[in-house]
Scaffold this active site. Structure first.
Site, PDB file in Angstrom:
ATOM      1  CD1 TRP A   5      51.056  50.086  44.845  1.00 20.77           C
ATOM      2  CD2 TRP A   5      51.793  50.154  42.732  1.00 20.77           C
ATOM      3  NE1 TRP A   5      52.097  49.198  44.726  1.00 20.77           N
ATOM      4  CE2 TRP A   5      52.569  49.219  43.458  1.00 20.77           C
ATOM      5  CE3 TRP A   5      52.088  50.370  41.395  1.00 20.77           C
ATOM      6  CZ2 TRP A   5      53.618  48.493  42.869  1.00 20.77           C
ATOM      7  CZ3 TRP A   5      53.131  49.649  40.807  1.00 20.77           C
ATOM      8  CH2 TRP A   5      53.878  48.734  41.541  1.00 20.77           C
ATOM      9  CG  ASP A  15      45.350  49.245  41.655  1.00 15.84           C
ATOM     10  OD1 ASP A  15      45.134  48.042  41.906  1.00 15.84           O
ATOM     11  OD2 ASP A  15      46.495  49.711  41.454  1.00 15.84           O
ATOM     12  CE  LYS A  70      51.695  43.305  43.988  1.00 13.59           C
ATOM     13  NZ  LYS A  70      51.387  44.639  43.527  1.00 13.59           N
TER      14      LYS A  70
HETATM   15  C1  LIG Z   1      51.737  45.571  42.553  1.00 10.73           C
HETATM   16  C2  LIG Z   1      50.710  46.589  42.263  1.00 10.73           C
HETATM   17  C3  LIG Z   1      50.523  47.123  40.977  1.00 10.73           C
HETATM   18  C4  LIG Z   1      51.422  46.801  39.803  1.00 10.73           C
HETATM   19  O1  LIG Z   1      51.399  45.496  39.416  1.00 10.73           O
HETATM   20  P1  LIG Z   1      52.324  44.946  38.235  1.00 10.73           P
HETATM   21  O2  LIG Z   1      51.575  43.725  37.823  1.00 10.73           O
HETATM   22  O3  LIG Z   1      53.666  44.673  38.804  1.00 10.73           O
HETATM   23  O4  LIG Z   1      52.361  45.970  37.154  1.00 10.73           O
HETATM   24  C5  LIG Z   1      49.517  48.043  40.802  1.00 10.73           C
HETATM   25  N1  LIG Z   1      48.728  48.417  41.819  1.00 10.73           N
HETATM   26  C6  LIG Z   1      48.874  47.935  43.064  1.00 10.73           C
HETATM   27  C7  LIG Z   1      47.972  48.404  44.146  1.00 10.73           C
HETATM   28  C8  LIG Z   1      49.866  47.007  43.321  1.00 10.73           C
HETATM   29  O5  LIG Z   1      50.021  46.530  44.571  1.00 10.73           O
END
Ligand SMILES: *Cc1c(COP(=O)(O)O)cnc(C)c1O
Length: 359
Positions: free
Chosen positions: A101, A171, A195
């Protein structure tokens, strides 16, 4: 009704109590005679929903008053670009790459400007976190970027990097609300809620007010953080139903004792699984102990055929979505807030049996 133990990395398990409440309120939300999906985002009922959701989130995370909370859409992947557009106004930002990511975030920054990688865990396939205490950060870097918990590789940054006075951007998608964090250490936190918090379609951004630019020439209205910051996330139609479910989850967390209680629950679950992995002769964790995630736990047998057999038998036993990400293989158990410890115990018991049967 047969609920399974769902170890999906996302969209992922949600608290049963929350799903039940959403079901109870589906046809008639609090006497409105309609569901939350059917009401105007400008209605009194929805105004209360989004206002309470923000207030509860602020309380849970102890968010200082000089931070804005935004409920956005477009996928967390869109934030890889919009964060750069809003915060790296000189085109420069420095990135710490610890897995898939953060790599993707870097890729978007490369399209838009001049990012620099100041640390990477690529050398050992992201099975550990590099030393982040003395990085060669550019003086004019707008921020230092991390993915605090890498969902696919299952590592996490336990000690925040020394940014040498630069703004920290994180993030937190796969660890959001899993434990207390000190928001004041960050310039911006972003998370896709699918998540650990809610249904897909909502991203939460927590950003220090002074980092939101007033004017961004060439940047479309919807990609400017100022647009939704000024409008309380209601510039246009927000993902209403998703925000409503997130609000229910915030209340669920509050009732259970807040983020300290979540941390305690999550650490107990992770310990159960890692302790099993560390004594197992068949299964092994893929991340060094000191950098392991307490949310996403990847493991392997070392034999692809045996991995496949395990995944099939686990699925048949009601332990589902245990397959590792297609880019890394093996298995991965995501054990987010809503996964009860009974689910992790069931997984560990099953792994023990499988090991005994496949010596
Ligand atoms: C799943 C995830 C993303 C991307 O999410 P989307 O909504 O599918 O674009 C970004 N960063 C992390 C850490 C993730 O687990």
């Amino acid at each position: 009704m047969a609920r399974v133990y769902n170890f999906s990395a996302g969209p992922a398990v949600l608290p049963e109590e929350v799903l039940q409440q959403a079901a109870d309120e589906m046809l008639d939300y609090e006497g409105c005679g309609m569901s939350v999906m059917e009401m105007s985002h400008r209605s009194a009922a929805f105004t209360k929903i989004i206002t309470e959701a923000e207030a509860d989130l602020r309380e849970l995370m102890n968010i200082p008053d000089n931070y804005k909370v935004l409920f956005l859409q477009g996928g967390d992947s869109l934030l890889f670009a919009s964060v750069f557009m809003n915060l790296a106004t000189n085109g420069k930002a420095d990135y710490i790459v610890t897995g898939s990511w953060s790599k993707k975030a870097l890729k978007e920054a490369e399209i838009l400007g001049d990012p620099k990688v100041v640390a990477t865990g690529a050398d050992d396939n992201f099975s550990s976190i590099p030393d982040l205490s003395d990085l060669d950060i550019r003086d004019d870097a707008s921020y230092v970027y991390i993915c605090e918990n890498e969902t696919i590789q299952g590592n996490r940054i336990h000690e925040l990097p020394n940014t040498k006075g630069h703004v920290l951007v994180a993030d937190q998608s796969s660890m959001f609300l899993s434990e207390p964090v000190d928001v004041s250490k960050y310039g911006l936190i972003h998370a896709g809620v699918q998540k650990n918090v809610g249904p897909s379609g909502v991203q939460i951004v927590i950003v220090r007010e002074d980092l939101i630019p007033d004017d961004l020439p060439g940047v479309p209205t919807m990609l400017r953080f100022k647009t939704q910051a000024d409008a309380g996330s209601l510039y246009n139609t927000p993902p209403c139903y998703g925000i409503y479910v997130c609000g229910l989850v915030f209340k669920w967390i509050k009732e259970l004792g807040g983020l300290e209680a979540m941390k305690e629950r999550n650490e107990a679950k992770a310990k159960l699984l890692y302790d099993f992995l560390d004594q197992s002769e068949l299964f092994k964790g893929t991340v060094v102990p000191e950098d392991r995630s307490i949310m996403n736990v990847p493991f392997v047998t070392g034999d692809e055929e045996l991995d496949k057999k395990f995944i099939a038998e686990a699925t048949a036993a009601g332990l589902v979505n245990i397959k590792g990400h297609r880019s890394v293989g093996g298995m991965r158990a995501s054990i987010y807030n809503a996964m009860p410890i009974e689910g992790v115990q069931a997984l560990v018991d099953f792994m023990g049996e499988f090991e005994a049967n496949n010596k």
